[in-house]
Design a protein around this motif. Structure first.
Motif, PDB file in Angstrom:
ATOM      1  N   TYR A  78      30.106  42.223  55.893  1.00  0.00           N
ATOM      2  CA  TYR A  78      29.863  41.239  54.359  1.00  0.00           C
ATOM      3  C   TYR A  78      28.974  40.553  54.099  1.00  0.00           C
ATOM      4  O   TYR A  78      28.331  39.743  55.034  1.00  0.00           O
ATOM      5  CB  TYR A  78      30.963  39.976  55.032  1.00  0.00           C
ATOM      6  CG  TYR A  78      31.562  39.091  53.641  1.00  0.00           C
ATOM      7  CD1 TYR A  78      32.034  39.158  52.571  1.00  0.00           C
ATOM      8  CD2 TYR A  78      30.661  38.344  54.254  1.00  0.00           C
ATOM      9  CE1 TYR A  78      32.060  38.669  52.233  1.00  0.00           C
ATOM     10  CE2 TYR A  78      30.556  36.688  53.315  1.00  0.00           C
ATOM     11  CZ  TYR A  78      31.468  36.953  52.093  1.00  0.00           C
ATOM     12  OH  TYR A  78      32.225  36.175  51.140  1.00  0.00           O
ATOM     13  N   ASP A  81      26.080  36.063  49.941  1.00  0.00           N
ATOM     14  CA  ASP A  81      25.557  35.827  48.915  1.00  0.00           C
ATOM     15  C   ASP A  81      24.272  36.734  48.409  1.00  0.00           C
ATOM     16  O   ASP A  81      24.014  36.632  47.476  1.00  0.00           O
ATOM     17  CB  ASP A  81      25.777  33.695  48.144  1.00  0.00           C
ATOM     18  CG  ASP A  81      26.579  33.540  48.131  1.00  0.00           C
ATOM     19  OD1 ASP A  81      27.795  33.959  47.644  1.00  0.00           O
ATOM     20  OD2 ASP A  81      25.854  31.984  47.768  1.00  0.00           O
ATOM     21  N   ASP A 103      31.174  44.145  51.364  1.00  0.00           N
ATOM     22  CA  ASP A 103      32.135  43.524  49.945  1.00  0.00           C
ATOM     23  C   ASP A 103      31.612  42.229  50.441  1.00  0.00           C
ATOM     24  O   ASP A 103      30.224  42.469  50.676  1.00  0.00           O
ATOM     25  CB  ASP A 103      33.487  42.860  51.133  1.00  0.00           C
ATOM     26  CG  ASP A 103      34.450  41.873  49.518  1.00  0.00           C
ATOM     27  OD1 ASP A 103      33.841  41.962  48.703  1.00  0.00           O
ATOM     28  OD2 ASP A 103      35.239  41.877  50.005  1.00  0.00           O
ATOM     29  N   SER A 105      30.502  38.112  48.718  1.00  0.00           N
ATOM     30  CA  SER A 105      30.529  36.811  48.214  1.00  0.00           C
ATOM     31  C   SER A 105      31.306  36.660  46.566  1.00  0.00           C
ATOM     32  O   SER A 105      30.731  37.777  45.464  1.00  0.00           O
ATOM     33  CB  SER A 105      29.989  35.711  47.870  1.00  0.00           C
ATOM     34  OG  SER A 105      29.092  35.680  47.288  1.00  0.00           O
ATOM     35  N   GLU A 106      32.052  36.100  46.171  1.00  0.00           N
ATOM     36  CA  GLU A 106      32.289  35.865  44.444  1.00  0.00           C
ATOM     37  C   GLU A 106      31.362  36.189  43.577  1.00  0.00           C
ATOM     38  O   GLU A 106      31.518  36.972  42.585  1.00  0.00           O
ATOM     39  CB  GLU A 106      33.247  35.061  43.845  1.00  0.00           C
ATOM     40  CG  GLU A 106      33.592  34.959  42.450  1.00  0.00           C
ATOM     41  CD  GLU A 106      34.929  34.019  42.019  1.00  0.00           C
ATOM     42  OE1 GLU A 106      35.246  33.901  41.402  1.00  0.00           O
ATOM     43  OE2 GLU A 106      35.565  33.311  43.126  1.00  0.00           O
ATOM     44  N   GLN A 107      30.544  35.386  44.175  1.00  0.00           N
ATOM     45  CA  GLN A 107      29.189  35.364  43.355  1.00  0.00           C
ATOM     46  C   GLN A 107      28.697  36.309  43.465  1.00  0.00           C
ATOM     47  O   GLN A 107      27.887  37.468  42.025  1.00  0.00           O
ATOM     48  CB  GLN A 107      27.927  33.733  43.541  1.00  0.00           C
ATOM     49  CG  GLN A 107      27.226  33.927  43.362  1.00  0.00           C
ATOM     50  CD  GLN A 107      25.857  32.540  43.163  1.00  0.00           C
ATOM     51  OE1 GLN A 107      25.472  33.397  44.851  1.00  0.00           O
ATOM     52  NE2 GLN A 107      25.379  31.732  43.091  1.00  0.00           N
ATOM     53  N   GLN A 109      29.650  39.595  44.658  1.00  0.00           N
ATOM     54  CA  GLN A 109      30.496  40.731  43.228  1.00  0.00           C
ATOM     55  C   GLN A 109      30.342  40.696  41.868  1.00  0.00           C
ATOM     56  O   GLN A 109      30.642  42.085  41.253  1.00  0.00           O
ATOM     57  CB  GLN A 109      31.983  40.287  44.060  1.00  0.00           C
ATOM     58  CG  GLN A 109      32.417  40.336  45.425  1.00  0.00           C
ATOM     59  CD  GLN A 109      33.791  40.054  44.840  1.00  0.00           C
ATOM     60  OE1 GLN A 109      35.143  39.486  44.071  1.00  0.00           O
ATOM     61  NE2 GLN A 109      33.901  40.181  46.616  1.00  0.00           N
ATOM     62  N   ALA A 110      29.714  39.530  41.080  1.00  0.00           N
ATOM     63  CA  ALA A 110      29.462  39.469  39.866  1.00  0.00           C
ATOM     64  C   ALA A 110      28.242  40.372  39.381  1.00  0.00           C
ATOM     65  O   ALA A 110      27.727  40.145  38.368  1.00  0.00           O
ATOM     66  CB  ALA A 110      29.642  38.257  39.166  1.00  0.00           C
ATOM     67  N   CYS A 324      23.089  32.851  38.866  1.00  0.00           N
ATOM     68  CA  CYS A 324      23.996  32.033  37.575  1.00  0.00           C
ATOM     69  C   CYS A 324      23.215  32.817  36.543  1.00  0.00           C
ATOM     70  O   CYS A 324      21.930  33.687  36.755  1.00  0.00           O
ATOM     71  CB  CYS A 324      24.566  30.420  37.595  1.00  0.00           C
ATOM     72  SG  CYS A 324      22.530  30.003  37.454  1.00  0.00           S
TER      73      CYS A 324
END
Length: 412
Positions: A78, A81, A103, A105-107, A109-110, A324
């Protein structure tokens, strides 16, 4: 002299961690960056069975290398970020043998991974998926020829170059597009410190097989991207700041931000082992291409309203696919503070004005938080919705900036 002890380079620390893990012998990193990104990379290496002693707060980290590859044949990794860890650590797994699940973080993953994973497939890895999370089935890397688009992130090329000495036949990479090219200079310099050979002819990179050997002790210089905030702080306040141990011999491309400030009217002195900036009465406007120093785009955008003329930053499309959409985040936040901006797919223009206080939406992005904190030195009432997101690369940022401002105030 008002000096700021800018913490170690993330780029150097994470590259050195991966290289040390793959090298013959024990490597000691002096003054590494201790932050979430680097601790996440160290934890990922530990999950693969590497011997990494990286205690928080320590002035030195110790890594015992395993040239044979990961010590385990199955693992779940994992990478939080951190893009560097998510893109560099998998090449060690791919050069080993086993099944490894990655794997983040969601951030994270994008964020893009497909060009790197496609290249690793060409070199022999079997990978289920084109983005995080994915599973890798590794049986060593054979090497050979790869064509790579690194126009979104130079980290794809760095990862492949790091893998080169671990392949059976060596590696030849032809790059069709490349952003943030100075980061490749950092990569090659560090690989050579670990005994590797990299030849570059135009857009073609050739890496010989043969593995890595430790240089023993490796000092980590301050992070040039983090330094940009303190240099910008001096530039907009008419004050002087020096960042020690970061000078003209650095391979970090973001040190070019000092020259941007010079072109806007600041006094800049770049010496062998330090950089000093003194701000003018007011910065001038500028049009500047930050394609190869794009992490400093938010720094310049945040202070741009204080310039005497418009500030136009070009060729920074890749900032839209960072933690972002940084280009849009800068435009939106400046708008909340009463500043007029216009944007295109890869550029932003900021008009001069008088920002008012307001709430800055950081989007969990450390660079947005740090950049607008600098503007806060001149704008009362500016607040961050998530000041703690700076832990990604500079956990002590707010304390360092506050202490610098206090020292300047005490000198008046």
């Amino acid at each position: 002299m008002v000096a700021v002890p800018v913490p170690g380079s993330k780029s150097i620390t994470n590259r050195a961690l991966v290289l040390a893990a793959a090298a013959q012998g024990v490597t000691v990193l002096q003054r590494p960056l201790i932050a979430d990104d680097t601790q996440g990379c160290a934890a990922a290496l530990t999950a693969l069975g590497y011997d990494v002693d990286a205690p928080g707060g320590a002035a030195e980290w110790r890594i015992a290398g395993r040239p044979s590859g990961p010590a385990v044949t199955t693992a779940s990794i994992y990478t939080r970020d951190g893009a560097t860890g998510a893109r560099f650590v998998p090449v060690l797994a791919a050069a080993g043998h086993g099944t490894f699940h990655f794997d983040a973080s969601e951030q994270m993953q994008a964020r893009p991974m497909a060009p790197l994973l496609a290249a690793l497939r060409q070199l022999g890895a079997r990978i289920d998926g084109d983005a995080l999370p994915y599973t890798m089935h590794a049986d060593g890397l054979r090497g050979g020829d790869v064509v790579l688009d690194a126009g979104i992130s130079s980290q794809f090329l760095t990862a492949l170059l790091l893998a080169g000495p671990l392949t059976r036949d060596g590696l030849r990479v032809t790059v069709t597009k490349l952003v943030s090219a100075p980061y490749i200079d950092i990569t090659i310099r560090l690989m050579e410190a670990f005994g590797a050979t990299v030849d570059r002819e135009g857009n073609r990179f050739t890496v010989a097989p043969g593995g890595y050997t430790t240089p023993g002790t490796l000092p980590v210089e301050p992070d040039a991207s983090t330094a940009s905030y303190f240099l910008a702080a001096a530039a907009i306040t008419g004050r002087t700041v020096t960042v020690p141990r970061l000078g003209k011999d650095s391979a970090q491309g973001d040190l070019a931000f000092a020259q941007v400030l010079a072109d806007m009217g600041a006094s800049v002195t770049l010496e062998r082992d330090q950089v000093t900036v003194t701000g003018p009465a007011q910065l001038g406007g500028i049009t500047v291409d930050l394609h190869h120093a794009s992490d400093t785009m938010p720094t310049l955008a945040a202070i741009a309203p204080l310039a005497a003329g418009p500030v136009r930053i070009t060729n920074v499309y890749n900032t839209r696919v960072k933690e972002c959409d940084r280009l849009q985040a800068c435009a939106d936040n400046l708008g909340r503070l009463g500043i007029t901006t216009t944007t295109g797919s890869d550029w932003i223009q900021i008009e001069p004005g008088t920002p008012h206080g307001g709430r800055v939406l950081t989007m969990r992005d450390h660079r947005i938080a740090m950049a607008f904190s600098v503007l806060g030195l001149r704008v009362p009432g500016l607040e961050l919705d998530d000041p703690n997101c700076v832990i990604k690369t500079c956990p002590d940022f707010h304390q360092l900036l506050g202490a610098l401002a206090a020292r300047w105030e005490a000198m008046t």
